[in-house]
Each structure stands twice: as C-alpha cells, then as structure tokens.
Design a protein around this motif. Structure first.
Motif, PDB file in Angstrom:
ATOM      1  N   THR A 101      14.100  -3.642   3.297  1.00 58.15           N
ATOM      2  CA  THR A 101      14.150  -2.406   4.078  1.00 58.15           C
ATOM      3  C   THR A 101      12.800  -2.016   4.660  1.00 58.15           C
ATOM      4  O   THR A 101      12.739  -1.270   5.634  1.00 58.15           O
ATOM      5  N   SER A 102      11.719  -2.495   4.067  1.00 58.25           N
ATOM      6  CA  SER A 102      10.403  -2.214   4.637  1.00 58.25           C
ATOM      7  C   SER A 102       9.396  -3.257   4.170  1.00 58.25           C
ATOM      8  O   SER A 102       9.536  -3.855   3.099  1.00 58.25           O
ATOM      9  N   LEU A 103       8.397  -3.462   5.019  1.00 55.66           N
ATOM     10  CA  LEU A 103       7.309  -4.401   4.737  1.00 55.66           C
ATOM     11  C   LEU A 103       6.010  -3.713   5.129  1.00 55.66           C
ATOM     12  O   LEU A 103       5.852  -3.256   6.261  1.00 55.66           O
ATOM     13  N   GLU A 104       5.074  -3.625   4.189  1.00 53.70           N
ATOM     14  CA  GLU A 104       3.796  -2.971   4.457  1.00 53.70           C
ATOM     15  C   GLU A 104       2.646  -3.871   4.025  1.00 53.70           C
ATOM     16  O   GLU A 104       2.752  -4.597   3.024  1.00 53.70           O
ATOM     17  N   ALA A 105       1.576  -3.834   4.792  1.00 56.55           N
ATOM     18  CA  ALA A 105       0.373  -4.585   4.436  1.00 56.55           C
ATOM     19  C   ALA A 105      -0.433  -3.797   3.418  1.00 56.55           C
ATOM     20  O   ALA A 105      -0.592  -2.579   3.544  1.00 56.55           O
ATOM     21  N   LEU A 106      -0.935  -4.490   2.398  1.00 55.43           N
ATOM     22  CA  LEU A 106      -1.761  -3.852   1.378  1.00 55.43           C
ATOM     23  C   LEU A 106      -3.223  -3.846   1.821  1.00 55.43           C
ATOM     24  O   LEU A 106      -3.666  -4.769   2.528  1.00 55.43           O
ATOM     25  N   GLY A 109      -5.172  -7.052   1.111  1.00 57.22           N
ATOM     26  CA  GLY A 109      -4.495  -8.296   1.427  1.00 57.22           C
ATOM     27  C   GLY A 109      -3.145  -8.396   0.750  1.00 57.22           C
ATOM     28  O   GLY A 109      -2.910  -7.790  -0.295  1.00 57.22           O
ATOM     29  N   GLY A 110      -2.248  -9.156   1.358  1.00 50.80           N
ATOM     30  CA  GLY A 110      -0.906  -9.274   0.818  1.00 50.80           C
ATOM     31  C   GLY A 110      -0.011  -8.156   1.335  1.00 50.80           C
ATOM     32  O   GLY A 110      -0.427  -7.297   2.128  1.00 50.80           O
ATOM     33  N   PHE A 111       1.200  -8.145   0.828  1.00 52.47           N
ATOM     34  CA  PHE A 111       2.199  -7.230   1.354  1.00 52.47           C
ATOM     35  C   PHE A 111       3.104  -6.719   0.241  1.00 52.47           C
ATOM     36  O   PHE A 111       3.301  -7.401  -0.770  1.00 52.47           O
ATOM     37  N   THR A 112       3.647  -5.545   0.463  1.00 55.58           N
ATOM     38  CA  THR A 112       4.660  -5.022  -0.436  1.00 55.58           C
ATOM     39  C   THR A 112       5.967  -4.915   0.320  1.00 55.58           C
ATOM     40  O   THR A 112       6.010  -4.433   1.464  1.00 55.58           O
ATOM     41  N   LEU A 113       7.033  -5.393  -0.285  1.00 57.38           N
ATOM     42  CA  LEU A 113       8.357  -5.390   0.324  1.00 57.38           C
ATOM     43  C   LEU A 113       9.285  -4.527  -0.517  1.00 57.38           C
ATOM     44  O   LEU A 113       9.389  -4.726  -1.743  1.00 57.38           O
ATOM     45  N   ALA A 368      -2.422  -8.875  10.754  1.00 64.59           N
ATOM     46  CA  ALA A 368      -2.506  -8.940   9.294  1.00 64.59           C
ATOM     47  C   ALA A 368      -2.512 -10.395   8.844  1.00 64.59           C
ATOM     48  O   ALA A 368      -1.503 -11.089   9.042  1.00 64.59           O
ATOM     49  N   PRO A 369      -3.587 -10.883   8.252  1.00 63.38           N
ATOM     50  CA  PRO A 369      -3.605 -12.253   7.738  1.00 63.38           C
ATOM     51  C   PRO A 369      -2.481 -12.451   6.721  1.00 63.38           C
ATOM     52  O   PRO A 369      -2.257 -11.610   5.863  1.00 63.38           O
ATOM     53  N   GLY A 370      -1.779 -13.571   6.858  1.00 59.42           N
ATOM     54  CA  GLY A 370      -0.699 -13.866   5.930  1.00 59.42           C
ATOM     55  C   GLY A 370       0.673 -13.448   6.416  1.00 59.42           C
ATOM     56  O   GLY A 370       1.671 -13.712   5.748  1.00 59.42           O
TER      57      GLY A 370
END
Length: 404
Positions: A101-106, A109-113, A368-370
């Motif tokens: 439902t959502s994807l955010e950049a940390l 680095g990296g991401f939270t889904l 956003a790298p990655g």
C-alpha cells in the motif's frame, strides 16, 4: 519488528517474474510481493481477452512461448497458465495475497513497505506493478447521471453483463475497439467516442505487423525518438488477435455497424455531447499508418524482399452526430487508456516526472539509490512494457542489483 529483506519485487506479473528469474540466476535472494495471485492483472481482463501480439513474441527470459501455435494469440486464461508455469519453473519466491500500500525511502538508505501482511524493510526495491495502473476518464465524465451505469474497462466482462440498451464506449484504443467489435457481434448498438490511435494492417506481405515492428527497429526506438515526452501516452497500434487475428480500426468498426463520434465532452439536458473532431482524429491515425508503411518499405529495400501491397487508406466520411440521447443508453464504458499512478503510493520525492513516469537511468531511480522500475511504458524503449521486450529491462535491473 518489521521484517527485513534484501530485495523486494512488487508485482508477480511478467515484468516482476522476469526480474525474479534473472535475480535467481544471479544468486540474489529476494521476495516477490503480489497483491493477488501470479498474473493477477491478466486474470482481471474481460472474458474474451487475448493477446494482440503473436505468441512467438512472448520472450520472457526462461519463459519463452514453447507451444505449437507461435503465430496464434493466447487467450486470457492461457496467458495466466503460462505465467503460473513460468513462476513454478524457477521456483519464484512469490508471496501471494500480499498487497503493497505504500513505499517510502528511509533517511539512511533502504525502504519501508507497508503491506497487507505487515511492515517490511528492504534494502532494494523493484517496482513491477504493471504498465496499466489508473484508468483515464475525460473531464466530462463527471456530468453523467448517477443512474446510468458507468464503468472503467477493467470492470467489463462480456456483453451479457451489461444492461439492455445502447453502449457508449469512450476511447478507441485497442481495448475500446476490441470491446466495440465484441458488442456489435452480440447485436448491441454501440457508440464509439474516438480518440487518436495509430493503426495498420494485421498482415502485410505475409508477415504480421509485429514482425515488421521488430525487423524495422520500431520496437527498439528509445524515448528520445519520440516527438515529445507526452507521446509516451499515445495508444498502441490498433489490432486484434481474436479469431486468429485480423484488421481492426475505425473503418472496420463503422462497416460493422458502430456509430463513430468525436471526443466525449460530457452530458447536458439528457444528451451526451461530442466534439466535431472525427475527421482530424482519422487523419492523424492515417498519417501514423503511412509512417509505419514507410518502415515496411525500408525493410523491403534493405532485405530485397518482394514489394507488398501498401494501398492508401480508403476515403473516410467524417459525418458524425455531435450528440445522442442518454435515455437510450444502457451503460458507458471508459476505454480511454491508463495513466501512471506510482506517485499515489511510492512516497519518494523527485522519483517521477510531470506525467508520473519514473525518473531513472537504465531502470534505476535517480531519486533514491536502490529503487528500480521494470515494465513501464517506454522505460527505455518502445518494447519496454510488452512481453517481447520487458525481459531486456529486467535483465539490466537484475545486473545492477547483483553488482551492488
């Protein structure tokens, strides 16, 4: 605590599965997150849906078409079976019924889904959620009366599922023309509000139009070859794979009994109103037809092939009503194509341009790298979102991931 994974692929359609296949080959651990089942978007097509491109053009890495009808056109359920077998063949690590439902950049680095199965933290993410995302409706759509059934193309199933009465289709791209043909065959009265879409003959000189598109380099054209960025939203070439494939365009539909009208403007006083632009629409489409014939002629000259017949488009009478009575309609089906919708749930600043397409290099986001994208219209080339070409982009993205 959120689950932590190295690589997450969002979507288990052909683009996501192709990327997964390449990551498996490279020995990169990953997870494919799918909101429904493998090939879910294809499962939702209308009952008689089939490929517009020949079966031989299904060129997914490790999942090429291997049946006995290379020049045929797989129907919906066979497409789903092909994708299901493809996923099983390399044991794709798919988590079905896991919608993102959502994807955010940390910040670091990296991401939270955020998913239906809980929160996931991923070092790298490949968005392969499909090229067909947000159905487009023109401004006048809001003027339709509330008691008139109005649906987007993904809700259409078959003629029998629609209420009695005439059917107005708004949009004359591939889906609009194919559904119009089906409705006419079922004896329904059909009004088709036409927009600009290129057309050509299904077969020329004994070869399918996709063969010519491949051999001429048409499908290899990069984004830079387009006259302007918004051309990425132009409809695909009109054609159909029904009944073995045949010509399908505005002239064939009018001959079959469809009432062609201009762009839909909205409704007022119990009347649906249309622009007086059918002549311009057909002229634009005919010019694209001539351009494609020019590509065919180039291939013929370069290969020394027999000169095929390339007749000029037949004269077109652009006389069309500018309004119709709504009372005679049973339903309105919006078939005006789709628009990118990544920005609704991918919360990464600067990741998309003004039209909603990813800002990237070779599928790698510049914001956003990655973060990577596969299966997007004109991601790199004209073929990027079709079964013939998305595997090339998937391989490039997988190589970048494996190298980091």
């Amino acid at each position: 605590m959120p689950e932590r994974i190295d690589v997450a692929i969002i979507g288990a359609g052909p683009a996501g599965l192709a990327t997964s296949h390449e990551l498996v080959q490279a020995g990169v651990e990953h997870v494919v997150l799918e909101r429904g089942r493998v090939g879910e978007t294809w499962r939702g097509r209308w009952d008689s849906f089939c490929l517009v491109t020949p079966n031989w053009s299904v060129q997914l890495p490790g999942g090429e078409y291997d049946g006995n009808l290379p020049d045929g056109f797989m129907p919906r359920d066979e497409i789903v079976r092909h994708l299901t077998r493809y996923a099983a063949a390399f044991d794709a690590p798919v988590r079905e019924q896991t919608g993102v439902t959502s994807l955010e950049a940390l910040p670091d680095g990296g991401f939270t889904l955020q998913t239906s199965g809980g929160e996931i933290c991923a070092d790298r993410v490949v968005v392969a959620s499909g090229a067909y995302q947000r159905p487009h409706r023109p401004k006048g759509a809001d003027s339709l009366p509330a008691d008139l059934l109005a649906i987007n193309v993904e809700r259409y199933r078959n003629p029998e599922a629609l209420p009695a009465g005439g059917i107005l289709l708004v949009g004359s791209g591939q889906s609009g023309c194919q559904i119009t043909e089906e409705l006419l065959s079922a004896g329904r009265e059909v009004f088709l509000a036409c927009g600009r879409a290129p057309w050509t003959h299904r077969t020329t000189g004994g070869h399918d139009l996709v063969w010519w598109a491949v051999e001429s380099g048409f499908l290899e054209q990069p984004v830079s070859a387009l006259p302007h960025p918004s051309a990425r939203l132009t409809a695909n070439v009109l054609a159909t794979g029904r009944d073995g494939g045949h010509d399908l365009h505005l002239r064939t539909l009018r001959a079959a009994g469809a009432t062609l009208v201009g762009h839909f403007l909205g409704t007022a006083d119990g009347r649906a109103r249309f622009a007086n632009d059918l002549a311009e629409t057909v002229a634009w489409s005919d010019e694209r037809h001539r351009e494609f014939n020019g590509l065919i002629r180039s291939v013929v000259r370069e290969r020394g092939l027999p000169e095929p017949e390339l007749p000029e488009p037949e004269p077109f009478d652009a006389e069309a009503p500018d309004q119709i009575d709504i009372d005679g309609l049973g339903a309105v089906v919006f078939t005006g194509g789709f628009r990118p919708d990544y920005g609704r749930w991918v919360k990464v600043s600067g990741a998309f341009d003004d039209l909603g397409f990813p800002v990237h290099t070779q599928g790698a986001s510049l914001a956003a790298p990655g973060l990577y994208f596969v299966g997007v219209h004109f991601l790199r080339k004209r073929k990027s979102s079709i079964l013939y070409g998305m595997g090339e982009d998937a391989a490039l993205v997988a190589q970048q991931i494996a190298a980091t």
